[in-house]
Design a protein around this motif. Structure first.
Motif, mmCIF file in Angstrom:
data_model
loop_
_atom_site.group_PDB
_atom_site.id
_atom_site.type_symbol
_atom_site.label_atom_id
_atom_site.label_comp_id
_atom_site.label_asym_id
_atom_site.label_seq_id
_atom_site.Cartn_x
_atom_site.Cartn_y
_atom_site.Cartn_z
ATOM 1 N N ARG A 1 0.831 -1.195 0.000
ATOM 2 C CA ARG A 1 0.000 0.000 0.000
ATOM 3 C C ARG A 1 0.867 1.248 0.000
ATOM 4 N N VAL A 2 0.342 2.308 -0.590
ATOM 5 C CA VAL A 2 1.025 3.597 -0.605
ATOM 6 C C VAL A 2 0.851 4.247 0.765
ATOM 7 N N ILE A 3 1.957 4.614 1.410
ATOM 8 C CA ILE A 3 1.876 5.147 2.774
ATOM 9 C C ILE A 3 2.283 6.615 2.878
ATOM 10 N N ALA A 4 2.890 7.167 1.833
ATOM 11 C CA ALA A 4 3.284 8.577 1.864
ATOM 12 C C ALA A 4 3.537 9.029 0.444
ATOM 13 N N VAL A 5 3.425 10.316 0.228
ATOM 14 C CA VAL A 5 3.800 10.900 -1.054
ATOM 15 C C VAL A 5 4.820 11.997 -0.778
ATOM 16 N N THR A 6 5.887 12.007 -1.553
ATOM 17 C CA THR A 6 6.908 13.039 -1.436
ATOM 18 C C THR A 6 6.917 13.859 -2.719
ATOM 19 N N LEU A 7 6.828 15.171 -2.561
ATOM 20 C CA LEU A 7 6.867 16.097 -3.689
ATOM 21 C C LEU A 7 8.285 16.608 -3.851
ATOM 22 N N ASP A 8 8.801 16.567 -5.072
ATOM 23 C CA ASP A 8 10.123 17.101 -5.394
ATOM 24 C C ASP A 8 9.947 18.286 -6.324
ATOM 25 N N LEU A 9 10.488 19.427 -5.948
ATOM 26 C CA LEU A 9 10.384 20.617 -6.780
ATOM 27 C C LEU A 9 11.589 21.512 -6.525
ATOM 28 N N GLY A 10 12.315 21.807 -7.568
ATOM 29 C CA GLY A 10 13.443 22.733 -7.458
ATOM 30 C C GLY A 10 14.517 22.296 -6.498
ATOM 31 N N GLY A 11 14.702 20.985 -6.322
ATOM 32 C CA GLY A 11 15.743 20.479 -5.436
ATOM 33 C C GLY A 11 15.308 20.317 -3.992
ATOM 34 N N SER A 12 14.089 20.711 -3.658
ATOM 35 C CA SER A 12 13.554 20.541 -2.310
ATOM 36 C C SER A 12 12.504 19.439 -2.308
ATOM 37 N N THR A 13 12.212 18.917 -1.120
ATOM 38 C CA THR A 13 11.219 17.858 -0.996
ATOM 39 C C THR A 13 10.196 18.216 0.073
ATOM 40 N N LEU A 14 9.012 17.636 -0.078
ATOM 41 C CA LEU A 14 7.943 17.772 0.911
ATOM 42 C C LEU A 14 7.228 16.432 0.991
ATOM 43 N N GLN A 15 7.365 15.763 2.131
ATOM 44 C CA GLN A 15 6.673 14.503 2.348
ATOM 45 C C GLN A 15 5.323 14.775 3.013
ATOM 46 N N LEU A 16 4.272 14.136 2.495
ATOM 47 C CA LEU A 16 2.921 14.346 2.990
ATOM 48 C C LEU A 16 2.294 13.041 3.452
ATOM 49 N N GLN A 17 1.578 13.119 4.566
ATOM 50 C CA GLN A 17 0.723 12.036 5.033
ATOM 51 C C GLN A 17 -0.493 12.649 5.710
ATOM 52 N N ALA A 18 -1.644 12.030 5.507
ATOM 53 C CA ALA A 18 -2.886 12.488 6.120
ATOM 54 C C ALA A 18 -3.424 11.391 7.038
#
Length: 259
Positions: A95-112
């Motif tokens: 199962r998918v447990i997190a999504v990480t956004l990559d933009l411009g060399g930075s990351t943002l991990q999201l979980q709800a």
């Protein structure tokens, strides 16, 4: 384009999130000077003073996501130019447990996560994150931020040349209507105001899909592959009902999509 990495991992909990695996910096480097820097255009506020309903992230009932959003199940992401999505998958249940956004060399991990109707989770979870980071030999600083009260964490790590160093991450949390959204900023967005601004805009634009079904507090809200990626992927097993519990520094297999 969809790629999959072959690394192992387990599920996650709101207080034990994996900080994005950014490059370590030497222990002698001064992160303090830039760590407290945020774009001056926005006020630094506590979570009690942050107006989520105005600034986001939003509940599905508050925002139209018919166009311009990527549907990942429990969260919908604004499809910004250059954005890459990395979906982290629990090896055991697939199962998918997190999504990480990559933009411009930075990351943002999201979980709800599911949350109680009458009270939020962020105050309690901040304390637990601090305990978890401290147990790993790291340090945390609690401070007001553009997204409410945040934690700035420094975790021990080794630099590429073998020196003792650390990795940094900014933990933020938003209490919504019967949900809690946790974000972990990594890379330049954890330190630099200019790099943080576009990632924070992405975070504020997130739409959480809680659903009407009853769930215990802290239950991970189910994520899924985007339709275009799922069409070419084998069916995953049904998600396990147990609450997630992840090693804070361990990452699961990843599916990367470039927008």
């Amino acid at each position: 384009m969809v790629d999959e990495a072959a690394t192992a991992g387990t599920a996650d909990a709101p207080a034990d999130a994996a900080a994005p695996a950014d490059a370590a910096v030497p222990a002698t480097a001064d992160a303090g000077a830039t760590a407290s820097g945020v774009p001056q255009a926005a006020a630094l506020v506590s979570s009690a003073d942050y107006d989520r309903a105005t600034h986001g992230p939003f509940d599905l009932s508050e925002q139209d996501t018919a166009s311009g959003y990527i549907d990942l199940g429990a969260v919908r992401i604004n499809a910004a130019d250059g954005l890459q999505l990395r979906l982290e998958v629990e090896e055991r249940s697939k199962r998918v447990i997190a999504v990480t956004l990559d933009l411009g060399g930075s990351t943002l991990q999201l979980q709800a996560f599911a949350a109680p109707k009458t009270e939020g989770l962020w105050d309690e979870i901040r304390e637990q994150i601090g305990t978890s980071v401290g147990a790993q030999g790291g340090t945390v600083e609690e401070r007001p931020g553009r997204l409410g009260t945040e934690l700035f964490a420094k975790l021990p790590a080794q630099t590429p040349d073998g020196q003792a160093g650390y990795r940094v991450a900014r933990f933020v949390g938003i209490n919504g209507p019967r949900w809690f959204l946790r974000g972990v900023f990594g890379g330049p967005a954890a330190l630099e105001p200019t790099a943080a601004a576009p990632m924070e805009r992405l975070f504020r634009s997130v739409v959480v899909v809680r659903g009407d079904h009853p769930l215990p507090p802290r239950e991970l809200l189910q994520l899924k592959l985007p339709k275009e990626a799922a069409a070419g992927a084998p069916a995953a097993p049904a998600p396990a009902p147990a609450r997630p519990d992840l090693n804070p520094l361990e990452r699961g297999p990843e599916i990367t999509e470039t927008r």
